[in-house]
Design a protein around this motif. Structure first.
Motif, PDB file in Angstrom:
ATOM      1  N   VAL A 139       0.836  -1.206   0.000  1.00  0.00           N
ATOM      2  CA  VAL A 139       0.000   0.000   0.000  1.00  0.00           C
ATOM      3  C   VAL A 139       0.867   1.251   0.000  1.00  0.00           C
ATOM      4  CG1 VAL A 139      -1.612   1.344   1.417  1.00  0.00           C
ATOM      5  CG2 VAL A 139      -2.040  -1.068   1.004  1.00  0.00           C
ATOM      6  N   PHE A 140       1.884   1.296   0.834  1.00  0.00           N
ATOM      7  CA  PHE A 140       2.774   2.460   0.853  1.00  0.00           C
ATOM      8  C   PHE A 140       3.541   2.607  -0.456  1.00  0.00           C
ATOM      9  CE2 PHE A 140       2.498   2.583   5.588  1.00  0.00           C
ATOM     10  CZ  PHE A 140       2.134   3.909   5.696  1.00  0.00           C
ATOM     11  N   LEU A 141       3.941   1.506  -1.070  1.00  0.00           N
ATOM     12  CA  LEU A 141       4.647   1.573  -2.352  1.00  0.00           C
ATOM     13  C   LEU A 141       3.729   2.113  -3.439  1.00  0.00           C
ATOM     14  CD1 LEU A 141       7.264   0.911  -3.886  1.00  0.00           C
ATOM     15  CD2 LEU A 141       6.276  -1.323  -4.388  1.00  0.00           C
ATOM     16  N   VAL A 142       2.479   1.659  -3.479  1.00  0.00           N
ATOM     17  CA  VAL A 142       1.517   2.152  -4.479  1.00  0.00           C
ATOM     18  C   VAL A 142       1.239   3.637  -4.242  1.00  0.00           C
ATOM     19  CG1 VAL A 142      -0.892   1.967  -5.235  1.00  0.00           C
ATOM     20  CG2 VAL A 142       0.478  -0.087  -4.951  1.00  0.00           C
ATOM     21  N   LEU A 143       1.049   4.044  -2.996  1.00  0.00           N
ATOM     22  CA  LEU A 143       0.828   5.461  -2.700  1.00  0.00           C
ATOM     23  C   LEU A 143       2.037   6.307  -3.091  1.00  0.00           C
ATOM     24  CD1 LEU A 143      -1.014   5.351   0.743  1.00  0.00           C
ATOM     25  CD2 LEU A 143      -1.969   6.005  -1.467  1.00  0.00           C
ATOM     26  N   TYR A 144       3.223   5.809  -2.855  1.00  0.00           N
ATOM     27  CA  TYR A 144       4.439   6.543  -3.195  1.00  0.00           C
ATOM     28  C   TYR A 144       4.577   6.698  -4.704  1.00  0.00           C
ATOM     29  CZ  TYR A 144       9.369   7.821  -3.362  1.00  0.00           C
ATOM     30  OH  TYR A 144      10.545   8.459  -3.606  1.00  0.00           O
ATOM     31  N   VAL A 145       4.351   5.604  -5.441  1.00  0.00           N
ATOM     32  CA  VAL A 145       4.447   5.679  -6.907  1.00  0.00           C
ATOM     33  C   VAL A 145       3.370   6.614  -7.454  1.00  0.00           C
ATOM     34  CG1 VAL A 145       4.169   4.323  -9.022  1.00  0.00           C
ATOM     35  CG2 VAL A 145       5.565   3.440  -7.166  1.00  0.00           C
ATOM     36  N   THR A 146       2.160   6.555  -6.936  1.00  0.00           N
ATOM     37  CA  THR A 146       1.082   7.444  -7.370  1.00  0.00           C
ATOM     38  C   THR A 146       1.438   8.901  -7.093  1.00  0.00           C
ATOM     39  OG1 THR A 146      -0.508   5.707  -6.856  1.00  0.00           O
ATOM     40  CG2 THR A 146      -1.396   7.912  -7.160  1.00  0.00           C
ATOM     41  N   LEU A 147       1.989   9.170  -5.936  1.00  0.00           N
ATOM     42  CA  LEU A 147       2.394  10.530  -5.590  1.00  0.00           C
ATOM     43  C   LEU A 147       3.488  11.023  -6.522  1.00  0.00           C
ATOM     44  CD1 LEU A 147       1.927  12.782  -3.482  1.00  0.00           C
ATOM     45  CD2 LEU A 147       3.814  11.793  -2.196  1.00  0.00           C
TER      46      LEU A 147
END
Length: 158
Positions: A139-147
């Protein structure tokens, strides 16, 4: 120092030490002892496998050997997920990864000491914590890539 000729050694030694107590025979009446342990009753005064005791007519005291309980590792050990725990600790979520690592090590110890139920419980906890840590990490990796993607589009469009 040499004792003098008129010195009675037996008389002097009686003053220094009290004599032994008089012999008292407190033996139970002849017959069998009551056996409550399930073992065969033994005749009182019967000579055991070690012969006669320290004094004539007295039975020897037989001491039972010590019992040592040894533990053997489980035949079918539970998985400890040690590698999975190290991965989630380093790459996904440090606090949950450390907790999963502790339960993984406890699983390994329970497997080696033959404790099946403890190994099962620790293995389940380690697996659950590892999956939770991996989910949080993803979840944190997906949020980071999206950001990163959103920020790069905002800066490229004037």
């Amino acid at each position: 120092m040499e004792p003098q000729e008129d010195w009675n050694t037996s008389e002097k030694s009686k003053l220094l030490q009290p004599g032994p107590p008089p012999y008292q025979d407190h033996q139970p009446p002849p017959g069998n002892f009551q056996s409550t342990s399930g073992y065969q009753a033994q005749q009182y005064g019967a000579s055991g496998p070690y012969g006669q005791g320290p004094y004539p007519g007295h039975a020897a005291v037989i001491v039972q050997p010590a019992v040592y309980v040894t533990t053997t590792p489980l035949v079918y050990p539970m998985p400890d997920y040690l590698g999975y725990s190290i991965f989630t600790m380093l790459c996904c979520c440090l606090p949950l990864g450390i907790t999963a690592l502790v339960f993984s090590i406890n699983t390994r110890n329970a497997n080696m000491s033959g404790q099946q139920q403890l190994a099962e419980r620790n293995s389940k906890l380690a697996f659950t914590l590892n999956n939770t840590a991996l989910g949080i990490g993803i979840v944190f990796l997906v949020l980071y890539v999206t950001l990163i993607i959103v920020n790069s589009k905002n800066h490229s469009n004037p």
